[in-house]
Design an enzyme around this catalytic site. Structure first.
Site, PDB file in Angstrom:
ATOM      1  N   CYS A   1       2.110 -49.295 -74.492  1.00 31.74           N
ATOM      2  CA  CYS A   1       2.292 -48.989 -72.970  1.00 31.74           C
ATOM      3  C   CYS A   1       3.144 -50.137 -72.024  1.00 31.74           C
ATOM      4  O   CYS A   1       2.656 -51.009 -71.706  1.00 31.74           O
ATOM      5  CB  CYS A   1       0.851 -48.629 -72.478  1.00 31.74           C
TER       6      CYS A   1
ATOM      7  N   CYS B   1       1.799 -50.708 -68.356  1.00 30.96           N
ATOM      8  CA  CYS B   1       0.606 -51.421 -68.513  1.00 30.96           C
ATOM      9  C   CYS B   1       0.851 -52.961 -68.778  1.00 30.96           C
ATOM     10  O   CYS B   1       0.197 -53.915 -68.202  1.00 30.96           O
ATOM     11  CB  CYS B   1      -0.106 -51.008 -69.571  1.00 30.96           C
ATOM     12  N   ASP B   2       1.723 -53.202 -69.816  1.00 34.80           N
ATOM     13  CA  ASP B   2       1.915 -54.674 -70.351  1.00 34.80           C
ATOM     14  C   ASP B   2       3.237 -55.185 -70.251  1.00 34.80           C
ATOM     15  O   ASP B   2       3.277 -56.501 -70.464  1.00 34.80           O
ATOM     16  CB  ASP B   2       1.227 -54.631 -71.845  1.00 34.80           C
TER      17      ASP B   2
END
Ligand code: NDP
Length: 315
Positions: A139, A142-143
């Site tokens: 992701c 997300c990261d």
């Protein structure tokens, strides 16, 4: 072990990610006495991420597993009955609907909220598993932030990979993009966008051989599948964007789904094609797939279920 026991409910929630727990919070507060079965991976995909910085309400960020414990505690505190167990079979041919848990426990329920999520597909390399959460991620949204100003790599050639490569290109110095064929599957417009960004470097006909690093990702070894040429590229992160699999197998034949198995809902609602059956979160969303959007759709499902029960005069 319970055998052949039948239990009667107003509201059954299947799945324990942000969608399932949020549905449980709303359903419990509306006095639907919801029972939630957590499924194979209690807490869902967030339990395999590290830090979450984009969920509103956590100004300092929060670890994914810890956040899901918070969700569970909140659902339990308002009265949701949270249980460990896996829904293994359903029969939606008549109301109340039938759902079997762990193959032998039968539940008859007026409403069902499906929040079984989706699972990221992985390449299947040992190094990918070992470094998951330590530079390997499925992701970018997300990261990606954790690798600001660094060189990163991404594998995949669909719309998700294109979108994530574009996202990363705004944060990272160079995005090395590995594509296994000589063309991309992504829509034309997304392909054009990717090609027009100078810091996305595309490698055609390229397979990932190994992700390198001891405690964290330090590089990746790739192979050109036409020439056999091997190359090592130094990167700080490796993003896998080769698709997701919605966890919808047990609903096949009962619910309308798209070709990839995502449950179809009536736009703007959580309603499926079956009366009293609602879907929320990633099992019905291949576009946004964020914790906060899943939570929002879990809320919608609980409100839809409550209204449905009220309209039918069921308490
Ligand atoms: P897709 O299934 O569309 O694409 C997966 C990609 O990963 C393909 O290019 C495939 O390669 C590649 N791939 C699969 N396995 C491997 C492997 N082992 N090694 C290397 N590459 C691999 O998945 P997406 O998640 O991209 O998209 C899913 C659906 O969601 C699509 O319908 C897409 O259009 C949609 N979507 C729409 C968005 C939007 O509208 N904004 C955003 C994101 C997704 P190959 O092409 O060779 O098979």
């Amino acid at each position: 072990m319970e055998t052949n026991a039948s239990e009667k409910l107003s509201c059954l929630i299947i799945g324990s990610g942000p969608a399932g727990y949020t549905a449980a919070i709303y359903a419990a507060r509306a006095n639907l006495k919801p029972v939630l079965y957590q499924g194979i991976q209690p807490g869902g995909q967030l339990t395999i991420t590290t830090e979450v910085e984009n969920y509103p309400g956590y100004p300092e960020g929060v670890m994914g597993p810890e956040m899901m414990v918070d969700f569970e505690k909140q659902a339990a505190r308002v009265g949701a009955d949270i249980r460990y167990g896996i829904a293994t079979k359903v029969d939606f041919s008549s109301s109340p609907h039938k759902v079997w848990i762990d193959e032998n426990k039968l539940i008859e329920t007026h409403t069902v909220i499906i929040a079984t999520g989706a699972s990221a597909k992985w390449l299947g390399l040992e190094s990918e598993q070992r470094l998951n959460g330590f530079g390997v991620s499925a992701c970018a949204v997300c990261d990606g932030f954790f690798f600001k100003g660094k060189e990163v790599a991404i594998v995949g050639a669909g719309d998700t990979a294109a979108e994530e490569a574009l996202y990363l290109s705004k944060l990272c110095t160079t995005v090395h993009m590995f594509i296994r064929r000589d063309q991309m599957r992504a829509s034309k417009i997304m392909q054009e966008r990717v090609m027009n960004v100078t810091n996305i470097k595309i490698y055609w006909n390229t397979d990932t051989e190994e992700i390198l690093g001891g405690n964290n990702v330090t590089g990746v070894r790739i192979k050109n599948n036409k020439t056999g040429e091997l190359q090592t590229i130094l990167v700080s992160a490796f993003f896998v964007a080769i698709g997701h699999q919605p966890n919808s197998d047990i609903f096949k034949g009962w619910l309308d789904m798209d070709d990839a198995g995502y449950v179809k809902t009536v736009p703007g609602t959580s309603k499926t094609n079956v009366e009293g059956v609602f879907a929320a979160g990633d099992v019905q969303d291949k576009i946004y797939r964020q914790a906060v959007t899943a939570a929002g759709s879990g809320c919608m499902a609980a409100l839809d279920a409550e209204r449905w029960l009220t309209a039918k005069g069921i308490h």
